[in-house]
Design a protein around this motif. Structure first.
Motif, mmCIF file in Angstrom:
data_model
loop_
_atom_site.group_PDB
_atom_site.id
_atom_site.type_symbol
_atom_site.label_atom_id
_atom_site.label_comp_id
_atom_site.label_asym_id
_atom_site.label_seq_id
_atom_site.Cartn_x
_atom_site.Cartn_y
_atom_site.Cartn_z
ATOM 1 N N GLU A 75 0.864 -1.177 0.000
ATOM 2 C CA GLU A 75 0.000 0.000 0.000
ATOM 3 C C GLU A 75 0.905 1.233 0.000
ATOM 4 N N LYS A 76 1.001 1.879 -1.141
ATOM 5 C CA LYS A 76 1.965 2.965 -1.310
ATOM 6 C C LYS A 76 1.701 4.137 -0.361
ATOM 7 N N ASP A 77 0.440 4.461 -0.110
ATOM 8 C CA ASP A 77 0.126 5.587 0.773
ATOM 9 C C ASP A 77 0.644 5.347 2.182
ATOM 10 N N PHE A 78 0.538 4.093 2.653
ATOM 11 C CA PHE A 78 1.031 3.783 3.987
ATOM 12 C C PHE A 78 2.554 3.850 4.022
ATOM 13 N N LEU A 79 3.195 3.381 2.948
ATOM 14 C CA LEU A 79 4.654 3.454 2.864
ATOM 15 C C LEU A 79 5.109 4.912 2.879
ATOM 16 N N LYS A 80 4.357 5.770 2.198
ATOM 17 C CA LYS A 80 4.676 7.202 2.200
ATOM 18 C C LYS A 80 4.532 7.783 3.607
ATOM 19 N N MET A 81 3.496 7.334 4.311
ATOM 20 C CA MET A 81 3.266 7.826 5.661
ATOM 21 C C MET A 81 4.434 7.453 6.584
ATOM 22 N N ILE A 82 4.935 6.225 6.426
ATOM 23 C CA ILE A 82 6.073 5.769 7.236
ATOM 24 C C ILE A 82 7.301 6.628 6.956
ATOM 25 N N LEU A 83 7.552 6.897 5.679
ATOM 26 C CA LEU A 83 8.712 7.699 5.304
ATOM 27 C C LEU A 83 8.587 9.134 5.803
ATOM 28 N N ARG A 84 7.370 9.685 5.714
ATOM 29 C CA ARG A 84 7.168 11.073 6.171
ATOM 30 C C ARG A 84 7.400 11.204 7.678
ATOM 31 N N LYS A 85 7.225 10.110 8.396
ATOM 32 C CA LYS A 85 7.484 10.117 9.837
ATOM 33 C C LYS A 85 8.934 9.744 10.161
ATOM 34 N N SER A 86 9.758 9.635 9.096
ATOM 35 C CA SER A 86 11.205 9.389 9.231
ATOM 36 C C SER A 86 11.533 8.100 9.971
ATOM 37 N N LYS A 87 10.750 7.064 9.696
ATOM 38 C CA LYS A 87 11.010 5.759 10.302
ATOM 39 C C LYS A 87 11.838 4.893 9.342
ATOM 40 N N ASN A 88 12.821 4.192 9.887
ATOM 41 C CA ASN A 88 13.597 3.262 9.074
ATOM 42 C C ASN A 88 12.729 2.052 8.725
ATOM 43 N N ILE A 89 12.928 1.506 7.524
ATOM 44 C CA ILE A 89 12.063 0.434 7.019
ATOM 45 C C ILE A 89 12.872 -0.771 6.594
ATOM 46 N N PHE A 90 12.433 -1.954 7.033
ATOM 47 C CA PHE A 90 12.980 -3.214 6.537
ATOM 48 C C PHE A 90 11.874 -3.922 5.769
ATOM 49 N N LEU A 91 12.105 -4.156 4.469
ATOM 50 C CA LEU A 91 11.128 -4.855 3.634
ATOM 51 C C LEU A 91 11.558 -6.308 3.477
ATOM 52 N N GLN A 92 10.687 -7.228 3.853
ATOM 53 C CA GLN A 92 11.026 -8.642 3.828
ATOM 54 C C GLN A 92 11.378 -9.128 2.428
ATOM 55 N N GLN A 93 10.836 -8.482 1.413
ATOM 56 C CA GLN A 93 11.161 -8.828 0.043
ATOM 57 C C GLN A 93 10.890 -7.633 -0.872
ATOM 58 N N ALA A 94 11.362 -7.734 -2.100
ATOM 59 C CA ALA A 94 11.124 -6.665 -3.074
ATOM 60 C C ALA A 94 9.643 -6.598 -3.422
ATOM 61 N N PHE A 95 9.237 -5.521 -4.077
ATOM 62 C CA PHE A 95 7.836 -5.392 -4.460
ATOM 63 C C PHE A 95 7.737 -4.754 -5.842
ATOM 64 N N PHE A 96 6.641 -5.049 -6.524
ATOM 65 C CA PHE A 96 6.385 -4.475 -7.846
ATOM 66 C C PHE A 96 5.699 -3.116 -7.678
ATOM 67 N N SER A 97 6.076 -2.192 -8.556
ATOM 68 C CA SER A 97 5.474 -0.857 -8.473
ATOM 69 C C SER A 97 5.750 -0.099 -9.766
ATOM 70 N N LYS A 98 4.980 0.952 -10.001
ATOM 71 C CA LYS A 98 5.265 1.845 -11.115
ATOM 72 C C LYS A 98 6.555 2.602 -10.819
ATOM 73 N N LEU A 99 7.329 2.877 -11.856
ATOM 74 C CA LEU A 99 8.597 3.579 -11.676
ATOM 75 C C LEU A 99 8.376 4.981 -11.106
ATOM 76 N N THR A 100 7.278 5.615 -11.486
ATOM 77 C CA THR A 100 6.984 6.959 -10.960
ATOM 78 C C THR A 100 6.734 6.914 -9.454
ATOM 79 N N ASP A 101 6.080 5.843 -8.989
ATOM 80 C CA ASP A 101 5.829 5.694 -7.549
ATOM 81 C C ASP A 101 7.133 5.483 -6.785
#
Length: 276
Positions: free
Chosen positions: A63-89
């Motif tokens: 869910e890109k909006d939630f990922l954006k929310m995490i980044l805006r709160k300056s939290k470090n992120i560990f992703l268990q695996q890669a994910f597919f997404s649009k290049l613009t996103d």
């Protein structure tokens, strides 16, 4: 200790909690399953407020909006695996990450195997990398290819100059051959084969000037997959402590997804799909 929240992809999520509990550097601040994430915005915000970092398990989409929310709160992120997404996103996420000055670590079953980590600092360019993969089912092909492209994007890090694509598709057999040239002068040769009775396996050979070739076998066994993720989490902890670490970032994902898009475009003319 690093306060870390867990966003898991199952209703219970015990396995993810147990993974994090293996590390004395982590203190679990909470855990949410997909249903809880979907129903309660407050629960998500509360988890982030009580966490310095977030561990995210997912099924290849986020869910890109939630990922954006995490980044805006300056939290470090560990992703268990890669994910597919649009290049613009991905570009938008990279911009948010740079603004927040936080860490995003993407786990990868190739890069974080113990054998690969041992030799990563000794590799010199240009090099020739040969990868041979057998898959049991085509349904995993696109995701497997993304993982390989991520590994190659990181180990060379100069960018792709040219990608030649060849594929053979029959009723019971499928072969994908890629010849990739990098800006550094390095070359990668990738063969992915699927047949009626093929068993999953992966062999990586690396050739360098005036050095003995390096041969690595990578399996998808539960033991090796778990060990690889554990290594990735160790590197994530190093990054969190501002120590030198092996990282796989959103920039690396953007490069890999760009290459994947080019490969899929070149397969359109022979009418070959990676997804079915």
């Amino acid at each position: 200790m690093i306060r870390i929240g867990i966003l898991n992809k199952s209703q219970i999520g015990v396995e993810y909690i147990q993974k994090i509990q293996q590390f004395k550097e982590f203190k679990i601040s909470g855990s949410l399953n997909p249903e809880e994430c979907e129903k309660s915005q407050y629960a998500k915000e509360s988890l982030l407020e009580n966490s310095e970092a977030v561990y995210i398990a997912h099924n290849g989409t986020l869910e890109k909006d939630f990922l954006k929310m995490i980044l805006r709160k300056s939290k470090n992120i560990f992703l268990q695996q890669a994910f597919f997404s649009k290049l613009t996103d991905i570009k938008e996420l990279i911009s948010l990450q740079q603004e927040a000055e936080c860490i995003v670590q993407i786990n990868n079953p190739y890069l974080f195997t113990s054998d690969v980590l041992k030799i990563s600092s000794t590799l010199e360019k240009p090099q020739l990398t040969e990868i041979s993969i057998n898959l049991e089912e085509k349904g995993k092909l696109e995701f497997e290819l993304l993982n390989v492209l991520l590994y190659l994007s990181k180990t060379d890090n100069s960018g792709y100059r040219k990608i030649d694509v060849f594929a053979l598709q029959g009723e019971k057999h499928f072969l994908l051959n890629l010849h990739m040239q990098f800006i550094s002068g390095s070359v990668a040769q990738l063969n992915i084969y699927m047949g009626e009775k093929s068993k999953s396996s992966c062999k990586v050979s690396i050739f360098q000037k005036d050095k003995v070739p390096v041969n690595i076998e990578i399996t998808n066994s539960e033991t090796q997959v778990s060990a690889s993720e554990k290594n990735s989490l160790k590197e994530f902890i190093k990054s969190h402590k501002n120590k030198d670490a092996t990282t796989l970032s959103l920039n690396d994902l953007h490069l890999a997804l760009s290459a994947l898009h080019e490969i899929k475009e070149k397969l359109k003319y022979p009418n070959i799909s990676l997804s079915n």
